[in-house]
Design a protein around this motif. Structure first.
Motif, PDB file in Angstrom:
ATOM      1  N   PHE A  67     -29.087   5.219 -13.953  1.00 52.00           N
ATOM      2  CA  PHE A  67     -28.453   6.481 -13.592  1.00 52.00           C
ATOM      3  C   PHE A  67     -28.893   7.637 -14.480  1.00 52.00           C
ATOM      4  O   PHE A  67     -28.618   8.790 -14.170  1.00 52.00           O
ATOM      5  CB  PHE A  67     -26.930   6.324 -13.610  1.00 52.00           C
ATOM      6  N   SER A  68     -29.586   7.348 -15.573  1.00 54.45           N
ATOM      7  CA  SER A  68     -30.114   8.423 -16.412  1.00 54.45           C
ATOM      8  C   SER A  68     -31.516   8.835 -15.988  1.00 54.45           C
ATOM      9  O   SER A  68     -32.055   9.824 -16.488  1.00 54.45           O
ATOM     10  CB  SER A  68     -30.129   8.003 -17.886  1.00 54.45           C
ATOM     11  N   ASN A  69     -32.120   8.081 -15.061  1.00 56.39           N
ATOM     12  CA  ASN A  69     -33.436   8.441 -14.534  1.00 56.39           C
ATOM     13  C   ASN A  69     -33.634   7.709 -13.209  1.00 56.39           C
ATOM     14  O   ASN A  69     -34.076   6.563 -13.183  1.00 56.39           O
ATOM     15  CB  ASN A  69     -34.544   8.081 -15.520  1.00 56.39           C
ATOM     16  N   TYR A  70     -33.279   8.381 -12.114  1.00 56.88           N
ATOM     17  CA  TYR A  70     -33.398   7.780 -10.787  1.00 56.88           C
ATOM     18  C   TYR A  70     -34.842   7.450 -10.407  1.00 56.88           C
ATOM     19  O   TYR A  70     -35.087   6.689  -9.474  1.00 56.88           O
ATOM     20  CB  TYR A  70     -32.864   8.751  -9.730  1.00 56.88           C
ATOM     21  N   LEU A  71     -35.796   8.051 -11.100  1.00 55.13           N
ATOM     22  CA  LEU A  71     -37.189   7.957 -10.679  1.00 55.13           C
ATOM     23  C   LEU A  71     -37.912   6.767 -11.289  1.00 55.13           C
ATOM     24  O   LEU A  71     -38.925   6.312 -10.760  1.00 55.13           O
ATOM     25  CB  LEU A  71     -37.932   9.247 -11.057  1.00 55.13           C
ATOM     26  N   ALA A  72     -37.425   6.267 -12.406  1.00 51.42           N
ATOM     27  CA  ALA A  72     -38.129   5.224 -13.145  1.00 51.42           C
ATOM     28  C   ALA A  72     -37.783   3.838 -12.607  1.00 51.42           C
ATOM     29  O   ALA A  72     -36.673   3.611 -12.120  1.00 51.42           O
ATOM     30  CB  ALA A  72     -37.777   5.307 -14.629  1.00 51.42           C
ATOM     31  N   PRO A  73     -38.713   2.892 -12.680  1.00 50.70           N
ATOM     32  CA  PRO A  73     -38.462   1.540 -12.151  1.00 50.70           C
ATOM     33  C   PRO A  73     -37.390   0.805 -12.949  1.00 50.70           C
ATOM     34  O   PRO A  73     -37.425   0.782 -14.174  1.00 50.70           O
ATOM     35  CB  PRO A  73     -39.824   0.852 -12.281  1.00 50.70           C
ATOM     36  N   PHE A  74     -36.440   0.208 -12.239  1.00 50.80           N
ATOM     37  CA  PHE A  74     -35.328  -0.514 -12.860  1.00 50.80           C
ATOM     38  C   PHE A  74     -35.566  -2.013 -12.670  1.00 50.80           C
ATOM     39  O   PHE A  74     -35.589  -2.504 -11.536  1.00 50.80           O
ATOM     40  CB  PHE A  74     -34.009  -0.087 -12.215  1.00 50.80           C
ATOM     41  N   PRO A  75     -35.745  -2.766 -13.753  1.00 48.15           N
ATOM     42  CA  PRO A  75     -36.236  -4.152 -13.652  1.00 48.15           C
ATOM     43  C   PRO A  75     -35.138  -5.186 -13.410  1.00 48.15           C
ATOM     44  O   PRO A  75     -34.885  -6.060 -14.243  1.00 48.15           O
ATOM     45  CB  PRO A  75     -36.888  -4.364 -15.021  1.00 48.15           C
ATOM     46  N   ASN A  76     -34.491  -5.126 -12.250  1.00 48.06           N
ATOM     47  CA  ASN A  76     -33.396  -6.066 -11.984  1.00 48.06           C
ATOM     48  C   ASN A  76     -33.666  -7.001 -10.805  1.00 48.06           C
ATOM     49  O   ASN A  76     -32.759  -7.691 -10.337  1.00 48.06           O
ATOM     50  CB  ASN A  76     -32.090  -5.306 -11.743  1.00 48.06           C
ATOM     51  N   PHE A  77     -34.901  -7.035 -10.322  1.00 48.80           N
ATOM     52  CA  PHE A  77     -35.187  -7.866  -9.148  1.00 48.80           C
ATOM     53  C   PHE A  77     -35.056  -9.360  -9.438  1.00 48.80           C
ATOM     54  O   PHE A  77     -34.889 -10.153  -8.515  1.00 48.80           O
ATOM     55  CB  PHE A  77     -36.589  -7.563  -8.615  1.00 48.80           C
ATOM     56  N   ASN A  78     -35.131  -9.740 -10.683  1.00 43.24           N
ATOM     57  CA  ASN A  78     -35.003 -11.157 -11.024  1.00 43.24           C
ATOM     58  C   ASN A  78     -33.554 -11.600 -11.171  1.00 43.24           C
ATOM     59  O   ASN A  78     -33.293 -12.803 -11.320  1.00 43.24           O
ATOM     60  CB  ASN A  78     -35.753 -11.456 -12.327  1.00 43.24           C
ATOM     61  N   VAL A  79     -32.588 -10.675 -11.114  1.00 41.14           N
ATOM     62  CA  VAL A  79     -31.193 -11.063 -11.356  1.00 41.14           C
ATOM     63  C   VAL A  79     -30.252 -10.774 -10.194  1.00 41.14           C
ATOM     64  O   VAL A  79     -29.156 -11.334 -10.145  1.00 41.14           O
ATOM     65  CB  VAL A  79     -30.635 -10.386 -12.634  1.00 41.14           C
ATOM     66  N   ILE A  80     -30.628  -9.927  -9.244  1.00 46.75           N
ATOM     67  CA  ILE A  80     -29.653  -9.555  -8.215  1.00 46.75           C
ATOM     68  C   ILE A  80     -29.278 -10.745  -7.332  1.00 46.75           C
ATOM     69  O   ILE A  80     -28.145 -10.822  -6.845  1.00 46.75           O
ATOM     70  CB  ILE A  80     -30.134  -8.357  -7.366  1.00 46.75           C
ATOM     71  N   ARG A  81     -30.200 -11.667  -7.119  1.00 49.30           N
ATOM     72  CA  ARG A  81     -29.851 -12.863  -6.336  1.00 49.30           C
ATOM     73  C   ARG A  81     -28.847 -13.723  -7.103  1.00 49.30           C
ATOM     74  O   ARG A  81     -27.841 -14.185  -6.538  1.00 49.30           O
ATOM     75  CB  ARG A  81     -31.106 -13.682  -6.022  1.00 49.30           C
TER      76      ARG A  81
END
Length: 332
Positions: A67-81
């Motif tokens: 939320f401090s930078n909507y443009l930058a990649p957020f590395p959570n694809f390994n945990v959302i499942r």
């Protein structure tokens, strides 16, 4: 403290109790990672389990972006499942996944929304099924070079696997720069060409060997993006890749702003501007400002083109940005 369940009180059947994961780490599964920004309340995963014992209508407000930078990649694809399964296993009946709610995203919002929608239908899906959904989306959305985007996502995860990432972290905390102590004579060289597959290059080990301000994550990410773009087989996929480049430009904007603040010599930036060297070191700031402006102008034009109106949760895209500042300080 409203997170800790009460003692001796059980909610009525028509009462909804909602918890939120705002303090939690999002680079590791919520169930097993106890890192939180707050130390004054019961841990989130513990609270979920305790509320599940007494509440029939447990809801969760979860967070899926920086939320401090909507443009930058957020590395959570390994945990959302894993997080979706954790919620389902603990009697969570309603799940609100909040991302860039007040603007279109410059990040992986399309992919993440697709995967989250699949998980809401089937929170018990296997890792194999999850990865299959991801690959199918990447192929359909980014075209023939999609494997490079998958490699880029894996790079995001690998780069941050040993760090706790929170939803208000600065992009350079998530993808840090290397420090300034290094041996100029033993500096590793970066290949100029864009490889279609660079898995054999150990970028993390490379970054550990560097001892000056560079950002090996950005370098590797740009190679993946360029390779994907060169393999692109449709105008639609090219547009999607162009939009994806926003996150790389945003990372570079943060990095260049950091370098400017540190007052580093021009020679430390040569990997950003091939074949350009200063003849007079006193012109460093002037030349650096030119590089920053060029990067930020490209970023700003893409934000306008793709109708992205917010930089972060509290900052709208200004109509007259200061393009000599890093992106989150454009209104200064």
């Amino acid at each position: 403290d409203t997170r800790t369940p009460p003692v001796g009180i059980v909610p009525e059947d028509n009462v909804i109790v909602e918890l939120c994961s705002i303090e939690c780490c999002f680079s590791h599964p919520l169930e097993t990672c106890l890192a939180e920004r707050s130390t004054t309340v019961m841990k989130f995963s513990t609270a979920i389990k305790e509320w599940a014992k007494i509440c029939k209508n447990l809801y969760v407000g979860d967070y899926t972006t920086d939320f401090s930078n909507y443009l930058a990649p957020f590395p959570n694809f390994n945990v959302i499942r894993q997080n979706a399964r954790f919620f389902a296993e603990n009697n969570v009946k309603g799940l609100f996944e909040q991302g860039t709610y007040d603007t279109l995203s410059g990040e992986f919002a399309e992919l993440r929304s697709y995967l989250l929608s699949k998980l809401l239908w089937d929170p018990y899906m296997t890792e194999e099924d999850y990865n299959t959904y991801m690959c199918k989306f990447l192929q359909a959305y980014y075209g023939a070079g999609w494997r490079n985007i998958l490699s880029y996502i894996n790079l995001m995860i690998k780069t941050t696997e040993d760090s706790h990432i929170f939803i208000y972290d600065n992009v350079l905390k998530i993808y840090p720069c290397e420090d300034v102590r290094y041996d100029r004579n033993n500096k590793p060289q970066i290949p100029d060409e864009a490889y279609a597959d660079v898995e054999n290059h150990d970028w993390l080990q490379y970054s550990k060997k560097l001892r000056h301000f560079e950002n090996s994550f950005i370098e590797a990410a740009e190679i993946y993006w360029q390779a994907a773009f060169e393999l692109c087989d449709s105008d639609e996929a090219k547009a999607h890749l162009e939009k994806l480049s926003i996150q790389l430009l945003a990372c570079k904007s943060a990095f260049l702003g950091f370098v400017k603040d540190q007052g580093l010599p021009w020679t430390e930036l040569q990997f950003f501007i091939k074949d350009k060297r200063l003849e007079i070191i006193d012109e460093t700031k002037k030349q650096l400002d030119a590089v920053i402006y060029e990067n930020n102008k490209k970023l700003y034009d893409l934000l306008i083109k793709y109708n992205i109106t917010k930089i972060c949760e509290w900052t709208a895209l200004p109509s007259n940005p200061n393009l000599y500042n890093e992106v989150t300080a454009w209104n200064q």
